[in-house]
Design a protein around this motif. Sequence first.
Motif, mmCIF file in Angstrom:
data_model
loop_
_atom_site.group_PDB
_atom_site.id
_atom_site.type_symbol
_atom_site.label_atom_id
_atom_site.label_comp_id
_atom_site.label_asym_id
_atom_site.label_seq_id
_atom_site.Cartn_x
_atom_site.Cartn_y
_atom_site.Cartn_z
ATOM 1 N N ALA A 1 -2.420 7.739 -6.976
ATOM 2 C CA ALA A 1 -3.221 7.019 -5.986
ATOM 3 C C ALA A 1 -3.764 5.747 -6.615
ATOM 4 O O ALA A 1 -4.225 5.770 -7.761
ATOM 5 N N PRO A 2 -3.724 4.644 -5.862
ATOM 6 C CA PRO A 2 -4.201 3.371 -6.417
ATOM 7 C C PRO A 2 -5.721 3.229 -6.442
ATOM 8 O O PRO A 2 -6.246 2.455 -7.237
ATOM 9 N N GLY A 3 -6.413 3.993 -5.590
ATOM 10 C CA GLY A 3 -7.856 3.799 -5.456
ATOM 11 C C GLY A 3 -8.669 4.239 -6.660
ATOM 12 O O GLY A 3 -9.861 3.964 -6.741
ATOM 13 N N LEU A 4 -8.036 4.943 -7.604
ATOM 14 C CA LEU A 4 -8.755 5.311 -8.834
ATOM 15 C C LEU A 4 -8.663 4.215 -9.881
ATOM 16 O O LEU A 4 -9.394 4.257 -10.866
ATOM 17 N N ARG A 5 -7.764 3.234 -9.693
ATOM 18 C CA ARG A 5 -7.581 2.116 -10.622
ATOM 19 C C ARG A 5 -7.331 2.636 -12.033
ATOM 20 O O ARG A 5 -8.153 2.473 -12.929
ATOM 21 N N LEU B 1 0.839 -1.199 0.000
ATOM 22 C CA LEU B 1 0.000 0.000 0.000
ATOM 23 C C LEU B 1 0.871 1.245 0.000
ATOM 24 O O LEU B 1 1.639 1.458 0.943
ATOM 25 N N PRO B 2 0.749 2.096 -1.015
ATOM 26 C CA PRO B 2 1.496 3.360 -0.993
ATOM 27 C C PRO B 2 1.181 4.164 0.272
ATOM 28 O O PRO B 2 0.082 4.059 0.826
ATOM 29 N N ALA B 3 2.148 4.954 0.698
ATOM 30 C CA ALA B 3 1.949 5.788 1.887
ATOM 31 C C ALA B 3 0.808 6.778 1.623
ATOM 32 O O ALA B 3 0.917 7.602 0.714
ATOM 33 N N GLN C 1 -3.444 -4.096 -13.229
ATOM 34 C CA GLN C 1 -3.876 -5.494 -13.086
ATOM 35 C C GLN C 1 -4.749 -5.905 -14.275
ATOM 36 O O GLN C 1 -4.631 -7.003 -14.802
ATOM 37 N N THR D 1 -8.214 -0.453 -16.320
ATOM 38 C CA THR D 1 -8.717 -0.282 -14.964
ATOM 39 C C THR D 1 -7.676 -0.862 -13.997
ATOM 40 O O THR D 1 -7.780 -1.979 -13.510
ATOM 41 N N SER E 1 -0.978 4.260 -10.026
ATOM 42 C CA SER E 1 -1.243 3.856 -8.645
ATOM 43 C C SER E 1 -0.144 4.284 -7.688
ATOM 44 O O SER E 1 -0.428 4.602 -6.532
ATOM 45 N N LYS E 2 1.093 4.285 -8.142
ATOM 46 C CA LYS E 2 2.198 4.565 -7.228
ATOM 47 C C LYS E 2 2.629 6.024 -7.260
ATOM 48 O O LYS E 2 3.349 6.464 -6.360
ATOM 49 N N PHE F 1 -0.848 10.873 -1.086
ATOM 50 C CA PHE F 1 -1.958 11.057 -2.028
ATOM 51 C C PHE F 1 -2.303 12.545 -2.123
ATOM 52 O O PHE F 1 -2.534 13.198 -1.099
#
Lengths: 392, 392
Positions: B237-241, B37-39, B99, B96, B233-234, B43
Amino acid sequence: MTAWTLAQRATKMNPSVIREILKVTEQPGIISLAGGLPAPQTFPVAQFAQAAAAVLERDGAAALQYAASEGYAPLRQAVADLLPWDVHPDQVLITTGSQQALDLVAKVLIDPGSRVLVETPTYLGALQAFAPMEPQVVAVDSDDDGVHIEDLAAKAGSGAAKARFLYVLPNFQNPTGRTMTEARRQQLVERAAELDLPLLEDNPYGELWFDQPPPAPLAARNPEGTLYMGSFSKVLAPGLRLGYLVAPRALYPKLLQAKQAADLHTPSFNQRLVAEVLQGGFLERHVPAIRQLYQRQCQAMLAALQQHLAPLGVTWNRPAGGMFLWLRLPEGMDALALLPRAVEQHVAFVPGAAFYAEGGDARTLRLSFVTATEAQIHTGIAALATAIRSGA
Amino acid sequence: MTAWTLAQRATKMNPSVIREILKVTEQPGIISLAGGLPAPQTFPVAQFAQAAAAVLERDGAAALQYAASEGYAPLRQAVADLLPWDVHPDQVLITTGSQQALDLVAKVLIDPGSRVLVETPTYLGALQAFAPMEPQVVAVDSDDDGVHIEDLAAKAGSGAAKARFLYVLPNFQNPTGRTMTEARRQQLVERAAELDLPLLEDNPYGELWFDQPPPAPLAARNPEGTLYMGSFSKVLAPGLRLGYLVAPRALYPKLLQAKQAADLHTPSFNQRLVAEVLQGGFLERHVPAIRQLYQRQCQAMLAALQQHLAPLGVTWNRPAGGMFLWLRLPEGMDALALLPRAVEQHVAFVPGAAFYAEGGDARTLRLSFVTATEAQIHTGIAALATAIRSGA
């Protein structure tokens, strides 16, 4: 030059007919009755703006971080609460649009050569999602009330050839706009249980009814025998790509593993946005306005059809909700051949042949009544009449 | 009860070892050095809040509508502009998360039984994404400089058994943190071209360098022989995919069709958000702060390892960037057996065995230095030492 070797399944992939048509319809001046784009004026932009500000202010780090593959717990709860039968949030899997649900189901249930049953005609995107898993897709005869129960029994197969599932869209079906009757639903669920035939029920349009809600979902009648798919694309906005699966407990772990492998999880921010917008019963206030708009536009289309196309021998159905209407051209005409002439007249539609898993009725075509305005619908249908006459 | 028949591939799917471990680490009081998980303090929450307001105010309807499967044109352009070789936006496919890129590549390039080459060890999520297409995954020997060129040649196969591609993570690899040297990259690209072996290059961490950027990507050396994967993501932010593929022209149409079938398109709103945030060279101001933070945290972990684990005979590498560090326990120890003892001491990691396509070194384990604070890292490594001693 490196020689890339394609997988067998990739050699069978074809561009989406609808997406190719949509490109044509992006030409300026074309009235598109082709795509299934929800009316953008129904998107609750202000609510999303408020929700985005609130979510980022309150939970910014969590909303932007990796999250659980199952989905955001309050959204899974909200989905369970919205559905009209006893659904536990643990059965809800949030997907990146309901298109992804089709991909996950295909991975978990379809082997190469597996028999899969679909309606006649059926949703093109489902055929495309199933195709990479190389099923043998078998079309079950269908009429205005839904699938034919006896043909279903005849095609369900047995032993290794037994169908893995029947894919069915009971409410305001894409592409026909038809709705399965209460009697047919009950017959279907009972016969499917006798046949030990799983059901994959797709319900993106169920909330878009005009005068009365459609009959209860198939999943409500046999939850353990039905995989249920829903979506926020038609009641909130499609651009967030938020759908969901409600899965029998026997299947959930495998669908979850397929989901992890497919995209880890659906965007956390989008899930939190929708959960925020849903609070306080927003859909109860919002969806009636969509229903009224679409009903007015459907009525406008029916009136225009009566005026311009009835004299030409074209027939159509009267949907009780949803986004689509299904036309049949007079004998001897071909909707695919009509399309370029229609585009010359600045109107576009989708030829029905694209929606048939086997064979196809070349005289059929799909019209959407939700994207164009009432005035555009009238102009577009008149243009379609001109195109039809030009080929006669 | 309906009898659901699973696809053969589904019977082989297993829960993600990492996801199962991450559930353990959600227990209160556990210092997790396990997840990637990125710090979250990196973000850019305020920028996303501004961007969300601007996008919805200016283009709300378009941002919430269905969109092209290829991706949002300005974002495709921005990706092309970010990359250090000549990339045309038409070659960029927005996915998306990266992955999903793995899922699409697997569908387009892997037949059941196809040989696929990976590093030793390799990214677990890639193995999971490939698995539904049922490849024969073959691990190529690797050392601190990258894959062994001679072993690659020995395992590339020929005829029907020729490998479809080599999957490789040249920069700050997950799980080892190692970086492929300039010399090894050049050897790899040349030898792969001689072998007519396609490369799948995954580069989520390349921007997270400490003292100097890593050598140029493989794709920059042979664009038509390499499928390149990147991610926001890195660096955001990863939560936007949000990830992307850069595809040779021979492959793009098939990857696009697979994308359409998988989820129609990546959320329009998210693509516009990121395109908005990227404007004005934001990454050039933002990413240096991430690099500095991760370098400090990596140094803190190296210092704690030296203090607490060197006396116990544990060895490790010194990453030049990224998020992960790779440990090897003394002879006779097993990282999987160590994990429950570590959790008793309130610290978690990922046993290395999970990352091996074949066999696996039971003494290895992966530590992330980006999620925990420097103080937590120190406490966590001390706790890990206690766990190791408790089993001796």
